[in-house]
Design an enzyme around this catalytic site. Structure first.
Site, PDB file in Angstrom:
ATOM      1  N   ASP A  10      86.016  37.748  55.567  1.00  9.14           N
ATOM      2  CA  ASP A  10      85.410  39.026  55.839  1.00  9.14           C
ATOM      3  C   ASP A  10      84.284  38.894  56.906  1.00  9.14           C
ATOM      4  OD1 ASP A  10      84.525  41.877  55.524  1.00  9.14           O
ATOM      5  OD2 ASP A  10      83.211  41.209  54.155  1.00  9.14           O
ATOM      6  N   ASP A  12      81.374  41.567  57.876  1.00  9.26           N
ATOM      7  CA  ASP A  12      80.065  41.956  57.165  1.00  9.26           C
ATOM      8  C   ASP A  12      79.456  41.479  56.050  1.00  9.26           C
ATOM      9  OD1 ASP A  12      79.478  43.540  59.821  1.00  9.26           O
ATOM     10  OD2 ASP A  12      80.818  44.958  59.091  1.00  9.26           O
TER      11      ASP A  12
HETATM   12 MG   LIG Z   1      81.758  42.698  54.003  1.00  6.25          MG
END
Ligand SMILES: [Mg+2]
Length: 195
Positions: A10, A12
Site C-alpha cells: 500500500d 498511503d
Molecule cells: Mg494506506
C-alpha cells in the site's frame, strides 16, 4: 533458493505520510481547532478537529488541486526497502486506493497522475502500480497495508497480510503487525513461515 514472492505494498501511511500531510494542511487551513491534536488518530479526523466533514474534505480537495497533498517525499527508508525486495528477486506491486471512488469529489485522474509522477520522481522500485480499493485484484503472496479491513480481506483471499501499525488500527488484534516498511521487508526476507 525459494521461489520469488509477489509482494503487495500500500502507499498511503505505508510508504507515504498521508495522514501527516493531511494534518499539516488542516493546521495551515485553521480547521484543526483551538487545541489541535498532535496527529490524526482515526479515519474521521474532522471529528477530532471538531470541524465539519465538508470543511475537512475541502482542505483535502484543495491539497489535490494545488499538488500539496501528494508531493512530499516518501517516508524515510521507503525507497531502500522496496529496492531490497526487488534485489532479493521478489516482485513488488504497489496497490493504492488513491483516485478510487468519489472522495470529496476529487478528480481521480489528477490523483493518479500525481501518484505516477511521485513514484517516478523518487524512482521507487516496483513492477506494477495499481489503483484499486480492492487490494485483492492483484494476486499477492504477502501484503502490507494500514487498513485493517483491507488486511482481513487479503488474508481471506490467501495472502499473508501484514498490518502497518497506525493509531486507527491499534484496536485490531492481528498477529502480523509491523511498525515500519523496513520491519515488513525484514520479515519477508527472513521468510518467516512464508510460501
Ligand atoms: Mg494506506
Amino acid at each position: 533458493m525459494r521461489s520469488p514472492l509477489v509482494v503487495g505494498v500500500d502507499i498511503d501511511d505505508v510508504l507515504y505520510d498521508w495522514s501527516g500531510r493531511a494534518h499539516e494542511l488542516s493546521l495551515a487551513a485553521g480547521i484543526a481547532g483551538d487545541r489541535p491534536p498532535a496527529q490524526i488518530t482515526s479515519w474521521t479526523p474532522y471529528v477530532e478537529y471538531g470541524c465539519s466533514a465538508d470543511s475537512w474534505h475541502a482542505v483535502i480537495h484543495r491539497g489535490v488541486q494545488d499538488g500539496t497533498l501528494y508531493s512530499a517525499d516518501p517516508l524515510p527508508g521507503a525507497g531502500a526497502a522496496l529496492q531490497a525486495l526487488v534485489d532479493a528477486g521478489h516482485q513488488v506491486q504497489l496497490i493504492t486506493a488513491r483516485g478510487c471512488g468519489d472522495f470529496a469529489g476529487l478528480t481521480s485522474e489528477l490523483v493518479r497522475q500525481q501518484t505516477r509522477a511521485w513514484v517516478d520522481r523518487h524512482a521507487l522500485a516496483h513492477h506494477g502500480l495499481t489503483f484499486s480499493a480492492d487490494k485483492t485484484v492483484v494476486r499477492t503472496d504477502v501484503f502490507v497495508d494500514d487498513n485493517a479491513d483491507n488486511v482481513a480481506r487479503l488474508c481471506a483471499a490467501g495472502t499473508r497480510g501484514y498490518l502497518m501499525d497506525r493509531p486507527w488500527n491499534a484496536h485490531v488484534t492481528h498477529v502480523d503487525r509491523v511498525r515500519h516498511i523496513d520491519e515488513f521487508v525484514r520479515a519477508v526476507l527472513a521468510d518467516r513461515g512464508l510460501g
